[in-house]
Scaffold this motif. Structure first.
Motif, PDB file in Angstrom:
ATOM      1  N   UNK A  83       0.822  -1.212   0.000  1.00 40.31           N
ATOM      2  CA  UNK A  83       0.000   0.000   0.000  1.00 40.31           C
ATOM      3  C   UNK A  83       0.852   1.256   0.000  1.00 40.31           C
ATOM      4  N   UNK A  84       1.943   1.254   0.783  1.00 38.61           N
ATOM      5  CA  UNK A  84       2.782   2.443   0.938  1.00 38.61           C
ATOM      6  C   UNK A  84       4.041   2.292   0.106  1.00 38.61           C
ATOM      7  N   UNK A  85       4.071   3.007  -1.013  1.00 36.84           N
ATOM      8  CA  UNK A  85       5.187   2.914  -1.949  1.00 36.84           C
ATOM      9  C   UNK A  85       5.685   4.306  -2.303  1.00 36.84           C
ATOM     10  N   UNK A  86       6.985   4.471  -2.530  1.00 33.03           N
ATOM     11  CA  UNK A  86       7.484   5.747  -3.062  1.00 33.03           C
ATOM     12  C   UNK A  86       6.857   6.022  -4.428  1.00 33.03           C
ATOM     13  N   UNK A  87       6.470   7.256  -4.640  1.00 27.31           N
ATOM     14  CA  UNK A  87       5.929   7.637  -5.940  1.00 27.31           C
ATOM     15  C   UNK A  87       4.427   7.753  -5.998  1.00 27.31           C
ATOM     16  N   UNK A  88       3.736   7.583  -4.855  1.00 24.78           N
ATOM     17  CA  UNK A  88       2.284   7.756  -4.876  1.00 24.78           C
ATOM     18  C   UNK A  88       1.492   6.637  -4.237  1.00 24.78           C
ATOM     19  N   UNK A  89       2.155   5.561  -3.822  1.00 27.21           N
ATOM     20  CA  UNK A  89       1.450   4.490  -3.131  1.00 27.21           C
ATOM     21  C   UNK A  89       0.776   3.497  -4.055  1.00 27.21           C
ATOM     22  N   UNK A  90       0.230   2.442  -3.435  1.00 28.25           N
ATOM     23  CA  UNK A  90      -0.432   1.405  -4.208  1.00 28.25           C
ATOM     24  C   UNK A  90      -1.613   1.913  -5.008  1.00 28.25           C
ATOM     25  N   UNK A  91      -2.308   2.918  -4.488  1.00 32.83           N
ATOM     26  CA  UNK A  91      -3.457   3.470  -5.208  1.00 32.83           C
ATOM     27  C   UNK A  91      -3.026   4.054  -6.552  1.00 32.83           C
ATOM     28  N   UNK A  92      -1.836   4.659  -6.588  1.00 36.97           N
ATOM     29  CA  UNK A  92      -1.348   5.226  -7.850  1.00 36.97           C
ATOM     30  C   UNK A  92      -1.014   4.122  -8.848  1.00 36.97           C
ATOM     31  N   UNK A 116       0.009  -2.652   7.097  1.00 39.95           N
ATOM     32  CA  UNK A 116      -1.054  -1.805   7.646  1.00 39.95           C
ATOM     33  C   UNK A 116      -2.386  -2.547   7.687  1.00 39.95           C
ATOM     34  N   UNK A 117      -3.094  -2.368   8.806  1.00 41.32           N
ATOM     35  CA  UNK A 117      -4.466  -2.865   8.870  1.00 41.32           C
ATOM     36  C   UNK A 117      -5.435  -1.719   9.107  1.00 41.32           C
ATOM     37  N   UNK A 118      -5.019  -0.506   8.713  1.00 42.67           N
ATOM     38  CA  UNK A 118      -5.871   0.673   8.880  1.00 42.67           C
ATOM     39  C   UNK A 118      -7.028   0.641   7.899  1.00 42.67           C
ATOM     40  N   UNK A 119      -8.212   0.978   8.373  1.00 44.75           N
ATOM     41  CA  UNK A 119      -9.397   0.943   7.524  1.00 44.75           C
ATOM     42  C   UNK A 119      -9.234   1.828   6.296  1.00 44.75           C
ATOM     43  N   UNK A 120      -8.609   2.983   6.476  1.00 42.46           N
ATOM     44  CA  UNK A 120      -8.440   3.912   5.354  1.00 42.46           C
ATOM     45  C   UNK A 120      -7.595   3.302   4.246  1.00 42.46           C
ATOM     46  N   UNK A 121      -6.546   2.550   4.624  1.00 40.34           N
ATOM     47  CA  UNK A 121      -5.706   1.900   3.622  1.00 40.34           C
ATOM     48  C   UNK A 121      -6.472   0.806   2.890  1.00 40.34           C
ATOM     49  N   UNK A 132      -8.432  -7.732  -3.288  1.00 39.43           N
ATOM     50  CA  UNK A 132      -8.374  -8.206  -1.921  1.00 39.43           C
ATOM     51  C   UNK A 132      -7.271  -7.512  -1.147  1.00 39.43           C
ATOM     52  N   UNK A 133      -7.195  -7.839   0.149  1.00 40.26           N
ATOM     53  CA  UNK A 133      -6.235  -7.187   1.021  1.00 40.26           C
ATOM     54  C   UNK A 133      -5.890  -8.165   2.144  1.00 40.26           C
ATOM     55  N   UNK A 134      -4.621  -8.516   2.248  1.00 39.02           N
ATOM     56  CA  UNK A 134      -4.160  -9.362   3.342  1.00 39.02           C
ATOM     57  C   UNK A 134      -2.969  -8.674   4.006  1.00 39.02           C
ATOM     58  N   UNK A 135      -2.780  -8.954   5.279  1.00 34.25           N
ATOM     59  CA  UNK A 135      -1.672  -8.331   5.998  1.00 34.25           C
ATOM     60  C   UNK A 135      -0.451  -9.251   5.987  1.00 34.25           C
ATOM     61  N   UNK A 136       0.697  -8.674   6.329  1.00 32.18           N
ATOM     62  CA  UNK A 136       1.954  -9.403   6.236  1.00 32.18           C
ATOM     63  C   UNK A 136       2.148 -10.432   7.343  1.00 32.18           C
ATOM     64  N   UNK A 137       1.150 -10.595   8.204  1.00 32.77           N
ATOM     65  CA  UNK A 137       1.194 -11.685   9.180  1.00 32.77           C
ATOM     66  C   UNK A 137       0.705 -12.996   8.569  1.00 32.77           C
ATOM     67  N   UNK A 138       0.223 -12.964   7.343  1.00 34.42           N
ATOM     68  CA  UNK A 138      -0.306 -14.161   6.694  1.00 34.42           C
ATOM     69  C   UNK A 138       0.808 -15.183   6.477  1.00 34.42           C
ATOM     70  N   UNK A 139       0.477 -16.450   6.547  1.00 31.60           N
ATOM     71  CA  UNK A 139       1.461 -17.495   6.295  1.00 31.60           C
ATOM     72  C   UNK A 139       1.669 -17.690   4.799  1.00 31.60           C
ATOM     73  N   UNK A 140       2.774 -18.333   4.444  1.00 30.80           N
ATOM     74  CA  UNK A 140       3.053 -18.594   3.037  1.00 30.80           C
ATOM     75  C   UNK A 140       1.973 -19.437   2.386  1.00 30.80           C
ATOM     76  N   UNK A 141       1.497 -20.452   3.090  1.00 35.50           N
ATOM     77  CA  UNK A 141       0.466 -21.332   2.541  1.00 35.50           C
ATOM     78  C   UNK A 141      -0.819 -20.565   2.257  1.00 35.50           C
ATOM     79  N   UNK A 142      -1.220 -19.721   3.198  1.00 33.29           N
ATOM     80  CA  UNK A 142      -2.443 -18.953   3.003  1.00 33.29           C
ATOM     81  C   UNK A 142      -2.277 -17.885   1.929  1.00 33.29           C
ATOM     82  N   UNK A 242      -6.078   6.062  13.258  1.00 33.49           N
ATOM     83  CA  UNK A 242      -5.378   4.790  13.023  1.00 33.49           C
ATOM     84  C   UNK A 242      -4.633   4.799  11.702  1.00 33.49           C
ATOM     85  N   UNK A 243      -3.992   5.930  11.398  1.00 28.69           N
ATOM     86  CA  UNK A 243      -3.230   6.034  10.163  1.00 28.69           C
ATOM     87  C   UNK A 243      -1.746   5.740  10.364  1.00 28.69           C
ATOM     88  N   UNK A 244      -1.325   5.609  11.601  1.00 24.43           N
ATOM     89  CA  UNK A 244       0.107   5.449  11.889  1.00 24.43           C
ATOM     90  C   UNK A 244       0.529   4.015  11.634  1.00 24.43           C
TER      91      UNK A 244
END
Length: 244
Positions: A83-92, A116-121, A132-142, A242-244
């Motif tokens: 989601x957070x990338x240099x150059x404008x983020x994932x939305x860009x 990030x698990x912020x609702x705004x993101x 879809x949207x998954x967080x980095x706590x997800x396992x490799x299998x999932x 909850x943007x931090x």
């Protein structure tokens, strides 16, 4: 990838599915987009064993411009998008790849993979076109299972995040987006988050590939638009949302 947590089990409309037991029959071409090289290396090692997982990593990118270039060149079936990338983020990235995402014959589908698990993101990238949207706590299998679900056109979310999307798109009692936050550009939001996380101006400039003077200009614009006086008030404002 991390050990199993409450996130182990990305869900879609019909619930989680098991990852393919072998890559012999199913294949999916994937591009990894994340600005942390070590994280990309870890994901590649975890899911990129094509004979076992069926996932073939065909490209990587660390910022928006690289992502658009690599996605255009490789035309993967699924993009794992931070989601957070240099150059404008994932939305860009989503905005600039909209034509490929809507291609009826060879759609490029996007799965957000973020710390990030912020609702705004979550809401921002889903509105932008991610499947879809998954967080980095997800396992490799999932994660492998989620990639195949997205390839097939399903919507996939880490369990706790699905509620954000349902609330945003189904609620008629409250606006789905923050009107104050909506006044900010994508780059101003990136600077806002980094300021709220305690980054110095020089660190933000390095992180976003911009000058310190540009950072100062963005901070001034954010303070003016939000009617705040200093970075301490800005940090409290961002934390409350909850943007931090």
């Amino acid at each position: 990838m991390s050990e199993p947590t409450e996130e182990t089990g990305a869900t879609g409309a019909a619930g989680a599915e098991e990852a393919p037991q072998s890559g012999g029959e199913r294949r999916v071409r994937v591009v990894l987009v994340d600005d942390h090289r070590m994280f990309r290396t870890g994901v590649q090692a975890e899911i990129g064993r094509t004979d076992e997982t069926g996932v073939e990593v065909v490209g990587e990118a660390a910022d928006v411009d690289q992502a658009v270039t690599v996605i255009t060149a490789t035309r993967p079936e699924v993009v794992l998008l931070d989601v957070h990338l240099p150059g404008g983020g994932g939305v860009e990235v989503l905005r600039r790849c909209a034509d490929m995402a809507s291609d009826p014959e060879r759609p490029v589908r996007f799965l957000a993979l973020s710390v990030s698990d912020a609702a705004e993101d979550v809401i921002g990238v889903i509105r932008g076109g991610a499947r879809g949207y998954v967080t980095k706590t997800i396992t490799g299998t999932d994660l492998v299972a989620s990639i195949f679900r997205v390839q097939e056109g399903d919507a996939v979310f880490s369990p706790r995040l699905a509620g954000f999307v349902l609330d945003a798109f189904a609620s008629t009692d409250a606006p789905p987006v923050d009107e104050d936050l909506d006044r900010l550009t994508q780059r101003e939001r990136e600077v806002l988050r980094l300021i709220a996380r305690g980054y110095a101006y020089k660190e933000i400039a390095k992180q976003l590939y911009i000058s310190v003077k540009t950072v100062e200009s963005h901070v001034s614009a954010v303070l003016r638009k939000l009617q705040l006086s200093n970075r301490h008030e800005l940090t409290r404002w961002a934390t409350a949302r909850r943007l931090v």
